[in-house]
Design an enzyme around this catalytic site. Structure first.
Site, PDB file in Angstrom:
ATOM      1  N   HIS A  20      32.416  27.787  52.422  1.00 37.67           N
ATOM      2  CA  HIS A  20      31.091  28.164  52.921  1.00 37.67           C
ATOM      3  C   HIS A  20      30.021  27.780  51.891  1.00 37.67           C
ATOM      4  O   HIS A  20      30.320  27.126  50.889  1.00 37.67           O
ATOM      5  CB  HIS A  20      31.045  29.655  53.281  1.00 37.67           C
ATOM      6  CG  HIS A  20      31.420  30.572  52.139  1.00 37.67           C
ATOM      7  ND1 HIS A  20      30.682  30.664  50.993  1.00 37.67           N
ATOM      8  CD2 HIS A  20      32.473  31.424  51.977  1.00 37.67           C
ATOM      9  CE1 HIS A  20      31.228  31.547  50.174  1.00 37.67           C
ATOM     10  NE2 HIS A  20      32.331  32.012  50.743  1.00 37.67           N
ATOM     11  N   HIS A  23      30.651  28.449  48.062  1.00 34.17           N
ATOM     12  CA  HIS A  23      31.490  27.461  47.363  1.00 34.17           C
ATOM     13  C   HIS A  23      30.720  26.157  47.156  1.00 34.17           C
ATOM     14  O   HIS A  23      30.835  25.504  46.120  1.00 34.17           O
ATOM     15  CB  HIS A  23      32.740  27.115  48.176  1.00 34.17           C
ATOM     16  CG  HIS A  23      33.547  28.300  48.590  1.00 34.17           C
ATOM     17  ND1 HIS A  23      33.734  28.647  49.901  1.00 34.17           N
ATOM     18  CD2 HIS A  23      34.217  29.217  47.853  1.00 34.17           C
ATOM     19  CE1 HIS A  23      34.488  29.723  49.971  1.00 34.17           C
ATOM     20  NE2 HIS A  23      34.792  30.093  48.748  1.00 34.17           N
ATOM     21  N   CYS A 129      44.464  43.752  43.763  1.00 36.19           N
ATOM     22  CA  CYS A 129      43.568  43.369  44.860  1.00 36.19           C
ATOM     23  C   CYS A 129      43.918  41.938  45.273  1.00 36.19           C
ATOM     24  O   CYS A 129      43.798  41.010  44.467  1.00 36.19           O
ATOM     25  CB  CYS A 129      42.105  43.448  44.443  1.00 36.19           C
ATOM     26  SG  CYS A 129      41.012  42.680  45.663  1.00 36.19           S
ATOM     27  N   CYS A 132      41.002  39.334  45.074  1.00 38.27           N
ATOM     28  CA  CYS A 132      40.763  38.785  43.729  1.00 38.27           C
ATOM     29  C   CYS A 132      41.984  38.059  43.215  1.00 38.27           C
ATOM     30  O   CYS A 132      41.898  37.360  42.216  1.00 38.27           O
ATOM     31  CB  CYS A 132      40.463  39.891  42.713  1.00 38.27           C
ATOM     32  SG  CYS A 132      38.975  40.810  42.998  1.00 38.27           S
ATOM     33  N   CYS A 146      37.922  47.764  46.110  1.00 43.08           N
ATOM     34  CA  CYS A 146      37.420  46.698  45.253  1.00 43.08           C
ATOM     35  C   CYS A 146      36.009  46.362  45.734  1.00 43.08           C
ATOM     36  O   CYS A 146      35.819  46.037  46.908  1.00 43.08           O
ATOM     37  CB  CYS A 146      38.309  45.456  45.354  1.00 43.08           C
ATOM     38  SG  CYS A 146      37.461  43.969  44.780  1.00 43.08           S
ATOM     39  N   HIS A 149      35.514  42.877  47.459  1.00 42.38           N
ATOM     40  CA  HIS A 149      36.173  42.556  48.727  1.00 42.38           C
ATOM     41  C   HIS A 149      36.135  43.703  49.726  1.00 42.38           C
ATOM     42  O   HIS A 149      36.650  43.569  50.836  1.00 42.38           O
ATOM     43  CB  HIS A 149      37.603  42.090  48.465  1.00 42.38           C
ATOM     44  CG  HIS A 149      37.626  40.797  47.715  1.00 42.38           C
ATOM     45  ND1 HIS A 149      37.706  40.751  46.341  1.00 42.38           N
ATOM     46  CD2 HIS A 149      37.489  39.520  48.133  1.00 42.38           C
ATOM     47  CE1 HIS A 149      37.646  39.485  45.944  1.00 42.38           C
ATOM     48  NE2 HIS A 149      37.504  38.715  47.010  1.00 42.38           N
ATOM     49  N   LYS A 305      26.959  39.280  48.428  1.00 41.66           N
ATOM     50  CA  LYS A 305      27.626  38.013  48.115  1.00 41.66           C
ATOM     51  C   LYS A 305      28.208  37.416  49.393  1.00 41.66           C
ATOM     52  O   LYS A 305      28.916  38.083  50.145  1.00 41.66           O
ATOM     53  CB  LYS A 305      28.761  38.259  47.118  1.00 41.66           C
ATOM     54  CG  LYS A 305      29.488  36.971  46.774  1.00 41.66           C
ATOM     55  CD  LYS A 305      30.754  37.199  45.962  1.00 41.66           C
ATOM     56  CE  LYS A 305      31.455  35.862  45.771  1.00 41.66           C
ATOM     57  NZ  LYS A 305      32.893  35.969  45.624  1.00 41.66           N
ATOM     58  N   LYS A 308      33.861  35.416  52.972  1.00 38.98           N
ATOM     59  CA  LYS A 308      34.542  35.488  54.252  1.00 38.98           C
ATOM     60  C   LYS A 308      34.953  36.931  54.541  1.00 38.98           C
ATOM     61  O   LYS A 308      34.812  37.422  55.662  1.00 38.98           O
ATOM     62  CB  LYS A 308      35.775  34.582  54.213  1.00 38.98           C
ATOM     63  CG  LYS A 308      36.385  34.424  55.569  1.00 38.98           C
ATOM     64  CD  LYS A 308      37.492  33.391  55.572  1.00 38.98           C
ATOM     65  CE  LYS A 308      38.173  33.386  56.916  1.00 38.98           C
ATOM     66  NZ  LYS A 308      39.508  33.957  56.873  1.00 38.98           N
TER      67      LYS A 308
HETATM   68  N1  MSP Z   1      40.696  29.859  43.155  1.00 38.26           N
HETATM   69  C1  MSP Z   1      39.797  30.576  42.334  1.00 38.26           C
HETATM   70  C2  MSP Z   1      39.337  29.735  41.165  1.00 38.26           C
HETATM   71  C3  MSP Z   1      40.434  29.212  40.297  1.00 38.26           C
HETATM   72  S1  MSP Z   1      39.803  28.182  39.036  1.00 38.26           S
HETATM   73  C4  MSP Z   1      41.073  27.951  38.017  1.00 38.26           C
HETATM   74  C5  MSP Z   1      38.575  30.984  43.146  1.00 38.26           C
HETATM   75  N2  MSP Z   1      38.368  30.316  44.271  1.00 38.26           N
HETATM   76  S2  MSP Z   1      37.201  30.630  45.313  1.00 38.26           S
HETATM   77  O1  MSP Z   1      37.406  29.701  46.382  1.00 38.26           O
HETATM   78  O2  MSP Z   1      37.167  32.002  45.649  1.00 38.26           O
HETATM   79  O3  MSP Z   1      35.851  30.333  44.569  1.00 38.26           O
HETATM   80  C6  MSP Z   1      35.546  29.061  44.099  1.00 38.26           C
HETATM   81  C7  MSP Z   1      34.138  29.026  43.564  1.00 38.26           C
HETATM   82  O4  MSP Z   1      33.211  29.340  44.574  1.00 38.26           O
HETATM   83  C8  MSP Z   1      33.893  30.032  42.419  1.00 38.26           C
HETATM   84  O5  MSP Z   1      33.073  29.448  41.423  1.00 38.26           O
HETATM   85  C9  MSP Z   1      33.122  31.119  43.088  1.00 38.26           C
HETATM   86  O6  MSP Z   1      32.292  31.814  42.208  1.00 38.26           O
HETATM   87  C10 MSP Z   1      32.311  30.305  44.087  1.00 38.26           C
HETATM   88  N3  MSP Z   1      31.802  31.147  45.150  1.00 38.26           N
HETATM   89  C11 MSP Z   1      32.450  31.670  46.218  1.00 38.26           C
HETATM   90  N4  MSP Z   1      31.577  32.448  46.910  1.00 38.26           N
HETATM   91  C12 MSP Z   1      30.379  32.440  46.287  1.00 38.26           C
HETATM   92  C13 MSP Z   1      29.092  32.878  46.606  1.00 38.26           C
HETATM   93  N5  MSP Z   1      28.830  33.601  47.667  1.00 38.26           N
HETATM   94  N6  MSP Z   1      28.081  32.483  45.791  1.00 38.26           N
HETATM   95  C14 MSP Z   1      28.247  31.598  44.771  1.00 38.26           C
HETATM   96  N7  MSP Z   1      29.443  31.168  44.466  1.00 38.26           N
HETATM   97  C15 MSP Z   1      30.566  31.814  44.996  1.00 38.26           C
HETATM   98  O7  MSP Z   1      37.845  31.855  42.717  1.00 38.26           O
END
Ligand code: MSP
Length: 522
Positions: A20, A23, A129, A132, A146, A149, A305, A308
């Site tokens: 989304h 990311h 969790c 996380c 948490c 989440h 934040k 999903k």
């Molecule tokens: N798989 C782990 C990261 C492992 S790195 C060795 C993870 N994945 S994630 O898909 O949840 O997140 C990937 C990136 O997207 C992270 O930098 C996370 O902070 C970012 N974001 C996910 N949702 C976000 C927002 N709503 N806002 C900004 N960034 C966020 O964590």
């Protein structure tokens, strides 16, 4: 001169769902930096990828009645399509389920930790969790859940391997304090420093679990010499930054020429994994630490934040379909602070698009190119010294007592470009983009100052010098936009049609766009 290298990474994305806009932010921020470093000639390597093991994935796959591998394959394919749509210029996409590229690196890291005497077996009892993919303490819960989440953790008691994280805490603290291990913004480094300073054996700085029994999650990398245990997902995932560039492979030349990473981009939710666990692993394995962690804030939606699990996501594809990918890249680069949280709304997006792309940049491009075509058939020869001085006062130069003969090329070379590079090379991409829009403002003012549409009737040569100055400015804007809006940058270059520079001389062979680059949205 020694060639400069620039190794930049994004976190690897969980392959449990579609990416989304949250990311997308990690991706675009990293991509702008990677493209900038390529643009200035650094030997750049840009890594992204997917995190495919663990509980979260297994559960999501079950819901869709798929095996974990088939499930992640499907999501990774979608993610890679999205990367193309966004114009992400990654040099590699690492997948943690890749047994040839990734597993040897993760396994080598494990052995290194063992060799350092930092791994032992024990029993873990506590809360977990799944969102996380992390153990969580009572203290961190809000109303039993948490907070990230909005879900209750699970009670777990199992046999695990542990890693002596606390052994490395003082060294990490020292490196953070001295700035040898840099975290941007500084406040995030301070957060970790005080966490270490106030730590006791019972909290998260005690030894941490780095494996899970295969019974609990039958999907991951086996712990060497203990088939009943799989590596904990974060241990597996963090090693991607090494495995992707050849750590653990039979030939580690690539790894040796790229590691340590120059910038590792991540969101603040995964700061502790990257600022404690990751450097501790590296210190234990006797590898250098990354030079800088660049920690960004959250993209919020409706004040929370975007995620999903909270059901408030906005999808990048919808914005790309309506506005084009450069507009989305523009927004994520310039309109938000990389280090703070911000709320994305469709209304704000449209407002900014109309003001700064349809008007601002788009308008300047069509005005300039239409005049060039109408008055000179698009062919405008000239040189920098003939551009007249700006009539508006430019504060930066006025303060330095330097206002005489201040023409656009002079201003661009001596003020605009140095500031643009200063910000971009410091990863301040929003400020870098601001400088581009400052130049757009100067060019608009230049039109107001000289009114070339009137001047052309009284002094055609003077009007030509003015139009030449504008085309010169547009050419620079196109170049500065290369990392931020690559499609627009390429279009500007074609439309402006600049010859090579010969001294200060350039001949433009320009054409006006048939359609506006950014159509106004009502
Ligand atoms: N798989 C782990 C990261 C492992 S790195 C060795 C993870 N994945 S994630 O898909 O949840 O997140 C990937 C990136 O997207 C992270 O930098 C996370 O902070 C970012 N974001 C996910 N949702 C976000 C927002 N709503 N806002 C900004 N960034 C966020 O964590």
């Amino acid at each position: 001169m020694e060639e400069k290298k620039f190794y930049i990474t994004t976190p690897i994305f969980y392959a449990n769902a579609e990416l989304h806009l949250g990311h997308t932010y990690s991706l675009v921020l990293s991509d702008v930096l990677a493209r900038y470093h390529r643009f200035v000639g650094d030997r750049t390597f840009f890594l992204t990828g997917s995190d495919e093991h663990g509980d979260k994935i297994v559960r999501a796959a079950q819901k869709e009645n798929l095996g974990p591998q088939a499930f992640v394959n499907k999501n990774v394919e979608k993610a890679q399509e999205l990367l193309k749509e966004l114009g992400i210029s990654n040099d590699m996409f690492i997948r943690t389920s890749d047994q040839e590229q990734h597993w040897p690196g993760a396994t080598k890291l494990w052995y290194a930790l063992e060799r350092a005497g930092d791994v032992y077996k024990g029993t873990y009892k506590g809360l977990y969790c799944v969102g996380c993919e992390a153990f969580i303490t009572e203290k961190e819960l809000v109303e039993g859940k948490c907070p990230l989440h909005d879900a209750a953790p699970e009670q777990i008691e199992e046999e695990n391997y542990f890693f002596k994280l606390s052994k490395y805490a003082p060294e990490i603290k020292r490196l953070l304090e001295s700035g040898e291990f840099k975290i941007t913004p500084r406040s995030k480094a301070n957060e970790i420093i005080s966490l270490i300073a106030s730590s006791t054996a019972e909290n998260e700085l005690g030894d941490v679990s780095i494996s899970r029994p295969e019974r609990a999650i039958p999907w991951g990398i086996p712990v060497p010499n203990d088939p009943g245990q799989l590596m904990y997902v974060w241990c597996d995932a963090l090693s991607n930054y090494l495995s992707a560039i050849g750590y653990g492979s039979s030939n580690e030349t690539g790894f040796k020429s790229l590691w340590p990473a120059d910038v590792q981009v991540l969101g603040k939710d995964i700061l502790r994994f990257h600022a404690l666990l990751w450097p501790a692993f590296l210190l234990s394995a006797k590898l250098p630490l990354p030079k800088e962690l660049l920690v960004h804030g959250f993209v919020n939606s409706g004040g929370k934040k975007m995620s999903k699990s909270l059901g408030n996501v906005l999808m990048p594809r919808d914005f790309i379909a309506e506005y084009g990918r450069d507009a989305l890249r523009y927004y994520l680069t310039r309109e938000v602070s990389p280090v703070e949280d911000w709320d994305l709304t469709r209304e704000k997006f449209k407002e900014v698009y109309n003001a700064n792309l349809a008007n601002g940049l788009g308008n300047l491009i069509s005005r300039t190119l239409k005049m060039s075509e109408a008055y000179f058939g698009g062919v405008v020869e000239g040189d920098a010294s003939r551009v007249p001085a700006l009539r508006t006062k430019i504060t930066a130069f006025e303060n330095a007592g330097d206002v005489s003969g201040l023409n656009l090329p002079y201003l661009i070379t001596n003020d605009i470009l140095p500031r643009y590079h200063k910000h971009m090379s410091a990863s301040e991409i929003n400020k870098g983009a601001d400088v581009v829009w400052e130049l757009i403002g100067h060019l608009d003012q230049f039109v107001t100052d000289y009114e070339p549409f009137k001047l052309v009737k009284t002094d055609k040569d003077a009007a030509k010098d003015v139009i030449w100055g504008l085309l010169y400015g547009l050419r620079e804007i196109g170049q500065m936009l290369t990392p931020i809006m690559p499609d627009t940058a390429a279009r500007i270059a074609i439309l402006v049609g600049a010859s090579d520079i010969d001294g200060g001389k350039i001949t433009f062979n320009s054409k006006a766009p048939v359609e506006p680059l950014f159509k106004r949205k009502e």
